[in-house]
Design a protein around this motif. Structure first.
Motif, PDB file in Angstrom:
ATOM      1  N   GLN A  25      -7.087  -2.253   4.127  1.00  0.00           N
ATOM      2  CA  GLN A  25      -6.926  -2.047   2.699  1.00  0.00           C
ATOM      3  C   GLN A  25      -6.146  -0.755   2.423  1.00  0.00           C
ATOM      4  O   GLN A  25      -5.279  -0.715   1.559  1.00  0.00           O
ATOM      5  N   GLN A  26      -6.451   0.279   3.175  1.00  0.00           N
ATOM      6  CA  GLN A  26      -5.721   1.526   3.006  1.00  0.00           C
ATOM      7  C   GLN A  26      -4.241   1.370   3.387  1.00  0.00           C
ATOM      8  O   GLN A  26      -3.347   1.940   2.748  1.00  0.00           O
ATOM      9  N   VAL A  27      -3.982   0.590   4.447  1.00  0.00           N
ATOM     10  CA  VAL A  27      -2.599   0.363   4.849  1.00  0.00           C
ATOM     11  C   VAL A  27      -1.828  -0.357   3.758  1.00  0.00           C
ATOM     12  O   VAL A  27      -0.687  -0.007   3.426  1.00  0.00           O
ATOM     13  N   ARG A  28      -2.460  -1.342   3.176  1.00  0.00           N
ATOM     14  CA  ARG A  28      -1.776  -2.083   2.097  1.00  0.00           C
ATOM     15  C   ARG A  28      -1.551  -1.202   0.874  1.00  0.00           C
ATOM     16  O   ARG A  28      -0.543  -1.301   0.207  1.00  0.00           O
ATOM     17  N   SER A  29      -2.546  -0.332   0.629  1.00  0.00           N
ATOM     18  CA  SER A  29      -2.405   0.557  -0.524  1.00  0.00           C
ATOM     19  C   SER A  29      -1.257   1.548  -0.310  1.00  0.00           C
ATOM     20  O   SER A  29      -0.454   1.803  -1.227  1.00  0.00           O
ATOM     21  N   VAL A  30      -1.199   2.088   0.910  1.00  0.00           N
ATOM     22  CA  VAL A  30      -0.111   3.029   1.183  1.00  0.00           C
ATOM     23  C   VAL A  30       1.248   2.323   1.151  1.00  0.00           C
ATOM     24  O   VAL A  30       2.244   2.850   0.632  1.00  0.00           O
ATOM     25  N   GLU A  31       1.316   1.131   1.705  1.00  0.00           N
ATOM     26  CA  GLU A  31       2.566   0.368   1.655  1.00  0.00           C
ATOM     27  C   GLU A  31       2.966   0.027   0.234  1.00  0.00           C
ATOM     28  O   GLU A  31       4.143   0.075  -0.137  1.00  0.00           O
ATOM     29  N   ALA A  32       1.966  -0.290  -0.575  1.00  0.00           N
ATOM     30  CA  ALA A  32       2.256  -0.588  -1.983  1.00  0.00           C
ATOM     31  C   ALA A  32       2.746   0.663  -2.715  1.00  0.00           C
ATOM     32  O   ALA A  32       3.604   0.600  -3.604  1.00  0.00           O
ATOM     33  N   GLU A  33       2.205   1.827  -2.298  1.00  0.00           N
ATOM     34  CA  GLU A  33       2.648   3.066  -2.915  1.00  0.00           C
ATOM     35  C   GLU A  33       4.125   3.326  -2.600  1.00  0.00           C
ATOM     36  O   GLU A  33       4.877   3.830  -3.420  1.00  0.00           O
ATOM     37  N   GLY A  34       4.567   2.989  -1.404  1.00  0.00           N
ATOM     38  CA  GLY A  34       5.964   3.167  -1.048  1.00  0.00           C
ATOM     39  C   GLY A  34       6.894   2.168  -1.702  1.00  0.00           C
ATOM     40  O   GLY A  34       8.115   2.386  -1.774  1.00  0.00           O
ATOM     41  N   GLN A  35       6.330   1.052  -2.191  1.00  0.00           N
ATOM     42  CA  GLN A  35       7.161   0.041  -2.824  1.00  0.00           C
ATOM     43  C   GLN A  35       7.413   0.275  -4.303  1.00  0.00           C
ATOM     44  O   GLN A  35       8.222  -0.402  -4.914  1.00  0.00           O
ATOM     45  N   ARG A  36       6.695   1.221  -4.897  1.00  0.00           N
ATOM     46  CA  ARG A  36       6.901   1.497  -6.316  1.00  0.00           C
ATOM     47  C   ARG A  36       7.528   2.868  -6.492  1.00  0.00           C
ATOM     48  O   ARG A  36       7.457   3.719  -5.602  1.00  0.00           O
ATOM     49  N   ASN A  37       8.155   3.117  -7.636  1.00  0.00           N
ATOM     50  CA  ASN A  37       8.880   4.354  -7.937  1.00  0.00           C
ATOM     51  C   ASN A  37       8.069   5.156  -8.934  1.00  0.00           C
ATOM     52  O   ASN A  37       8.104   4.911 -10.134  1.00  0.00           O
ATOM     53  N   GLY A  38       7.312   6.062  -8.454  1.00  0.00           N
ATOM     54  CA  GLY A  38       6.555   6.926  -9.350  1.00  0.00           C
ATOM     55  C   GLY A  38       5.531   6.153 -10.117  1.00  0.00           C
ATOM     56  O   GLY A  38       4.542   5.707  -9.586  1.00  0.00           O
ATOM     57  N   GLN A  39       5.881   5.967 -11.405  1.00  0.00           N
ATOM     58  CA  GLN A  39       4.960   5.290 -12.311  1.00  0.00           C
ATOM     59  C   GLN A  39       5.250   3.800 -12.395  1.00  0.00           C
ATOM     60  O   GLN A  39       4.885   3.159 -13.363  1.00  0.00           O
ATOM     61  N   GLY A  40       5.988   3.258 -11.433  1.00  0.00           N
ATOM     62  CA  GLY A  40       6.187   1.803 -11.387  1.00  0.00           C
ATOM     63  C   GLY A  40       7.423   1.354 -12.076  1.00  0.00           C
ATOM     64  O   GLY A  40       7.374   0.448 -12.900  1.00  0.00           O
TER      65      GLY A  40
END
Length: 483
Positions: free
Chosen positions: A374-389
């Protein structure tokens, strides 16, 4: 007293030559009928003793003989009279009388001698009028009338500040003005000394009209104080000589005046005006360089301000101060989580072979594995968005941030170079760029150097002789053509 026939023939021969000349000038004398005592001509006439062998041969062949043309009556008379010694003597001793219509040789000779005498007299008179009199007038003027002129000489060279050897912007700006100190400026100064603007400048300091109208000057060279400014400029050009030597770079100025003090003052004024002009030649250039440096500094400052504003807007929009550090930390965290997840999975796989699936340890490992995933997916998702989305990934945000940061860094360096260049330009504008290196300053003259009396008289004589020879050749050529 008897006269020999040879002497009679010798005395009569001049008369015969004169008669022949008369016959030639009067035209061909028509042949007259043969005298009664002369033999008849024709093919049947028998050749006489006076005939030559040629006529005898022609008669034998049946051809007419060649007879001389009939003599004029006067020639026959002279020939007949020549046979009598007494008559021939009277003819020889008789005074010579010109024949009607025939000019006398003595008259012809006298006319020729008169013409030659007139030609020689005209040549002599023209030589006296065109050569001797001008030379004599020049000798009288330069020997007794021409006033002495004193000369003050000035020699200087145009020099500039040495250029530094650096390659930065300050060195470039400091080296540009030195290009102005070349041959062009020297030629400008040499020509400027003889212009009306320079004469007006000197007139404001020194009264040129009073100097050039000095009572010591002769009437021919003295300047009229009431003359217009154009005449003053012309007189100034006649009294001042400026010459620039391209090989040595030396500018020489010679100033003439009727007193040593006046020539010294004029030469010193020439130095001051030349130095002022040399400084003015670079004023505009220095001002342009300072203005250019100020403009470049303003542009660099505006560019730096825009770069900083753009980077601040990016940080406010993306909600992060340094996306590069965020991306780096996320990458490190993601790598650590994936490493931990791989370790947990390996441990769970090893324990599942010896324990039941519902064993507490297996369940604990399974929970930890799920949490790590879950943490890996969260971190990967964080890298896929630009700041505030904004929909862009971390890579795009980092690329934009790096571009803005590079622009700010380059703007800061450009601004620093522009400020250094501006400071150097202002420093150069405050000091003299081009100056006169005067190595031969004016001095009071002790003797007059102008006019050069022998040389002036010789030049006048040579010019007058040249004019006279040219005119003489033209006149003689025209006379020969008319004849």
């Amino acid at each position: 007293m008897s006269t020999e026939p040879g002497q009679v023939a010798a005395r009569v021969s001049p008369l015969l030559s004169v008669l022949r000349q008369r016959r030639v000038k009067a035209g061909a004398v028509p042949a007259e009928a043969p005298a009664p005592d002369e033999p008849a001509e024709g093919p049947d006439a028998e050749p006489g003793a006076e005939d030559g062998p040629d006529n005898v041969a022609r008669w034998r062949r049946g051809q007419p003989a060649i007879r001389p043309s009939a003599k004029p009556p006067i020639l026959r008379e002279v020939t007949a009279l020549a046979g009598e010694p007494e008559t021939a003597r009277r003819i020889a001793d008789a005074p010579t009388r010109p024949l009607p219509g025939l000019p006398d040789q003595a008259s012809q000779f006298a006319g020729r001698r008169a013409r030659r005498h007139r030609q020689r007299r005209g040549i002599v008179l023209s030589f006296l009028a065109l050569v001797v009199l001008p030379t004599l007038a020049a000798a009288l003027y330069y020997g007794f009338v021409a006033a002495d002129q004193y000369v003050s000489e000035v020699k200087f060279a145009l020099r500039s500040v040495e250029r530094s050897g650096g390659h930065d912007s300050a060195s470039v700006v400091s080296g540009v003005p030195n290009s102005l100190a070349g041959n062009t400026d020297s030629f400008i100064i040499a020509d400027y000394i003889t212009t009306r603007q320079f004469v007006d400048e000197v007139q404001r300091k020194i009264d040129l009209r009073q100097i050039f109208s000095n009572p010591r000057a002769d009437l021919w060279s003295r300047f009229d104080p009431a003359a217009p400014i154009e005449a003053l400029v012309g007189h100034w050009r006649a009294m001042v000589m400026s010459r620039y030597d391209l090989s040595t770079g030396i500018l020489t100025v010679k100033v003439r005046a009727y007193t040593p003090e006046d020539s010294y003052k004029l030469a010193q004024t020439v130095i001051d005006g030349s130095e002022r002009l040399a400084n003015e030649l670079t004023n505009r250039g220095r001002q342009d360089f300072v203005r250019f440096a100020e403009t470049e500094a303003q542009k660099a400052e505006a560019r730096l301000r825009n770069a900083r504003d753009a980077l601040g807007d990016f940080r406010r929009t993306e909600g992060t101060y340094d996306p590069v550090r965020v991306a780096t930390s996320n990458a490190d965290l993601l790598a650590k989580l994936r490493s931990d997840l791989a370790s947990l999975r390996a441990e769970a796989s090893a324990l599942s072979g010896s324990m039941q699936p519902n064993a507490p340890m297996i369940q604990t490992l399974t929970g930890r594995i799920k949490a790590t995933e879950q943490q890996v997916r969260s971190v990967e998702a964080e890298g896929q968005r630009n700041g505030q989305g904004a929909g862009a990934d971390m890579g795009s945000m980092v690329a934009r941030y790096a571009s803005l940061e590079s622009e700010q860094t380059f703007a800061e360096k450009s601004y620093g170079m522009a400020m250094d260049a501006l400071q150097a330009a202002r420093g150069l504008a405050d000091r003299q760029q081009i100056y006169l290196a005067t190595f031969a300053r004016p001095a009071l003259a002790e003797s007059a150097q102008f006019p050069n009396r022998p040389a002036s008289i010789a030049v006048m004589a040579g010019f007058a002789l040249l004019v006279w020879l040219t005119g003489l050749l033209v006149v003689l050529g025209i006379r020969d053509h008319l004849r």
